[in-house]
Design a protein around this motif. Structure first.
Motif, PDB file in Angstrom:
ATOM      1  N   GLU A  14      81.213  68.261  -7.605  1.00  0.00           N
ATOM      2  CA  GLU A  14      80.835  67.168  -8.510  1.00  0.00           C
ATOM      3  C   GLU A  14      81.033  65.778  -7.908  1.00  0.00           C
ATOM      4  OE1 GLU A  14      82.571  67.591 -12.383  1.00  0.00           O
ATOM      5  OE2 GLU A  14      81.775  69.631 -12.610  1.00  0.00           O
ATOM      6  N   SER A  15      81.909  65.654  -6.919  1.00  0.00           N
ATOM      7  CA  SER A  15      82.150  64.342  -6.309  1.00  0.00           C
ATOM      8  C   SER A  15      80.931  63.862  -5.514  1.00  0.00           C
ATOM      9  CB  SER A  15      83.387  64.382  -5.414  1.00  0.00           C
ATOM     10  OG  SER A  15      83.147  65.189  -4.273  1.00  0.00           O
ATOM     11  N   LEU A  16      80.012  64.771  -5.178  1.00  0.00           N
ATOM     12  CA  LEU A  16      78.828  64.398  -4.403  1.00  0.00           C
ATOM     13  C   LEU A  16      77.652  63.954  -5.285  1.00  0.00           C
ATOM     14  CD1 LEU A  16      78.902  67.251  -1.719  1.00  0.00           C
ATOM     15  CD2 LEU A  16      79.791  64.916  -1.526  1.00  0.00           C
ATOM     16  N   ILE A  17      77.739  64.210  -6.587  1.00  0.00           N
ATOM     17  CA  ILE A  17      76.642  63.832  -7.492  1.00  0.00           C
ATOM     18  C   ILE A  17      76.532  62.304  -7.520  1.00  0.00           C
ATOM     19  CG2 ILE A  17      75.805  63.928  -9.877  1.00  0.00           C
ATOM     20  CD1 ILE A  17      77.279  66.641 -10.123  1.00  0.00           C
ATOM     21  N   TYR A  18      75.339  61.805  -7.258  1.00  0.00           N
ATOM     22  CA  TYR A  18      74.989  60.372  -7.162  1.00  0.00           C
ATOM     23  C   TYR A  18      75.688  59.668  -6.001  1.00  0.00           C
ATOM     24  CZ  TYR A  18      73.105  61.113 -11.849  1.00  0.00           C
ATOM     25  OH  TYR A  18      72.415  61.586 -12.926  1.00  0.00           O
ATOM     26  N   ASN A  19      76.381  60.407  -5.161  1.00  0.00           N
ATOM     27  CA  ASN A  19      77.065  59.792  -4.027  1.00  0.00           C
ATOM     28  C   ASN A  19      76.560  60.312  -2.675  1.00  0.00           C
ATOM     29  OD1 ASN A  19      78.889  58.188  -5.540  1.00  0.00           O
ATOM     30  ND2 ASN A  19      80.145  60.005  -5.933  1.00  0.00           N
ATOM     31  N   LEU A  20      75.589  61.202  -2.686  1.00  0.00           N
ATOM     32  CA  LEU A  20      75.125  61.796  -1.439  1.00  0.00           C
ATOM     33  C   LEU A  20      73.608  61.859  -1.426  1.00  0.00           C
ATOM     34  CD1 LEU A  20      75.681  63.472   1.206  1.00  0.00           C
ATOM     35  CD2 LEU A  20      75.601  65.504  -0.251  1.00  0.00           C
ATOM     36  N   ARG A  21      73.052  61.402  -0.305  1.00  0.00           N
ATOM     37  CA  ARG A  21      71.606  61.560  -0.091  1.00  0.00           C
ATOM     38  C   ARG A  21      71.419  62.699   0.909  1.00  0.00           C
ATOM     39  NH1 ARG A  21      68.361  57.876  -2.201  1.00  0.00           N
ATOM     40  NH2 ARG A  21      69.214  55.883  -2.799  1.00  0.00           N
ATOM     41  N   PHE A  22      70.566  63.621   0.530  1.00  0.00           N
ATOM     42  CA  PHE A  22      70.315  64.780   1.389  1.00  0.00           C
ATOM     43  C   PHE A  22      69.830  64.364   2.773  1.00  0.00           C
ATOM     44  CE2 PHE A  22      71.010  67.117  -2.280  1.00  0.00           C
ATOM     45  CZ  PHE A  22      70.762  68.475  -2.150  1.00  0.00           C
ATOM     46  N   ASN A  23      69.038  63.290   2.844  1.00  0.00           N
ATOM     47  CA  ASN A  23      68.469  62.890   4.132  1.00  0.00           C
ATOM     48  C   ASN A  23      69.519  62.338   5.104  1.00  0.00           C
ATOM     49  OD1 ASN A  23      68.867  60.481   2.826  1.00  0.00           O
ATOM     50  ND2 ASN A  23      66.815  59.681   3.184  1.00  0.00           N
ATOM     51  N   THR A  24      70.759  62.165   4.653  1.00  0.00           N
ATOM     52  CA  THR A  24      71.813  61.703   5.558  1.00  0.00           C
ATOM     53  C   THR A  24      72.612  62.870   6.148  1.00  0.00           C
ATOM     54  OG1 THR A  24      73.441  61.503   3.771  1.00  0.00           O
ATOM     55  CG2 THR A  24      72.088  59.542   4.279  1.00  0.00           C
ATOM     56  N   LEU A  25      72.328  64.071   5.691  1.00  0.00           N
ATOM     57  CA  LEU A  25      73.055  65.243   6.177  1.00  0.00           C
ATOM     58  C   LEU A  25      72.452  65.728   7.484  1.00  0.00           C
ATOM     59  CD1 LEU A  25      73.462  67.213   2.837  1.00  0.00           C
ATOM     60  CD2 LEU A  25      75.186  65.837   4.015  1.00  0.00           C
ATOM     61  N   LYS A  26      73.280  65.760   8.523  1.00  0.00           N
ATOM     62  CA  LYS A  26      72.820  66.199   9.835  1.00  0.00           C
ATOM     63  C   LYS A  26      72.469  67.684   9.771  1.00  0.00           C
ATOM     64  CE  LYS A  26      73.831  66.172  14.655  1.00  0.00           C
ATOM     65  NZ  LYS A  26      74.610  65.937  15.751  1.00  0.00           N
ATOM     66  N   GLY A  27      71.273  68.000  10.231  1.00  0.00           N
ATOM     67  CA  GLY A  27      70.778  69.371  10.221  1.00  0.00           C
ATOM     68  C   GLY A  27      69.781  69.627   9.106  1.00  0.00           C
ATOM     69  N   MET A  28      69.791  68.777   8.076  1.00  0.00           N
ATOM     70  CA  MET A  28      68.881  68.980   6.939  1.00  0.00           C
ATOM     71  C   MET A  28      67.718  67.990   6.950  1.00  0.00           C
ATOM     72  SD  MET A  28      71.214  70.091   3.709  1.00  0.00           S
ATOM     73  CE  MET A  28      69.751  70.437   2.771  1.00  0.00           C
ATOM     74  N   GLU A  29      67.514  67.289   8.059  1.00  0.00           N
ATOM     75  CA  GLU A  29      66.489  66.254   8.109  1.00  0.00           C
ATOM     76  C   GLU A  29      65.095  66.792   7.766  1.00  0.00           C
ATOM     77  OE1 GLU A  29      68.573  66.981  10.642  1.00  0.00           O
ATOM     78  OE2 GLU A  29      69.750  65.204  11.050  1.00  0.00           O
TER      79      GLU A  29
END
Length: 173
Positions: A14-29
């Motif tokens: 839950e700490s990642l909700i509204y705090n994480l953009r998928f496009n910033t995750l290395k490997g998931m580009e």
């Protein structure tokens, strides 16, 4: 779940909700690029050194995307255990088959060696076959298969040659 800008809208952490953009995750580009384009699919990737598989699909009404990921080790655990079991069963079946082959081939070669030994003795004029294994020959001739046929034919040949040698002996006197 992510919106069209790849912002996390739902996540097990839950700490990642509204705090994480998928496009910033290395490997998931590549996955986030395809999600932003409204594509659906399944793709393999490596995240923080762990091989994973991701399935994703758009939600047409909202423009959001749903993305589910799983570690390949979890995803493939069942197939790996089936593969191991198949290999074990295959090895056991091979060993059993080789043992059966060994038993039958030994049985066949023993019978053939008795008949061959008798033929060799006949070839040198020993029509009595004194040193031949009579018990084994009796076993062979009592069979109802090809070995029995060969054994009976061999006994007939021995009988014929014995009679011929006895006639020859009588004539020579």
């Amino acid at each position: 779940m992510a919106d069209k800008n790849t912002m996390t809208l739902a996540h097990p952490d839950e700490s990642l909700i509204y705090n994480l953009r998928f496009n910033t995750l290395k490997g998931m580009e590549n996955i986030t690029k395809r999600m932003s384009a409204g594509e659906q699919g399944v793709e393999k990737y490596v995240y923080q050194g762990d091989p994973k598989t991701s399935g994703f699909a758009p939600i047409k009404r909202t423009g959001w995307s749903v993305c589910l990921t799983i570690l390949d080790s979890e995803f493939l655990a069942a197939t790996n255990s089936v593969k191991r079991l198949t290999i074990i069963i295959g090895c056991i079946a091979f060993i059993v088959a080789m043992w059966i082959f060994w038993v039958f081939s030994g049985n066949i070669s023993k019978k053939m060696s008795v008949i061959t030994e008798g033929a060799k003795r006949l070839a040198v004029g020993d029509s009595v076959l004194a040193s031949m294994d009579k018990a084994m020959m009796a076993k062979i001739t009592s069979r109802g298969d090809e070995f029995g046929d060969i054994g009976r034919a061999f006994n007939q040949l021995v009988g014929y040659l014995t009679n011929q040698s006895q006639y020859a002996e009588k004539i020579s006197k």
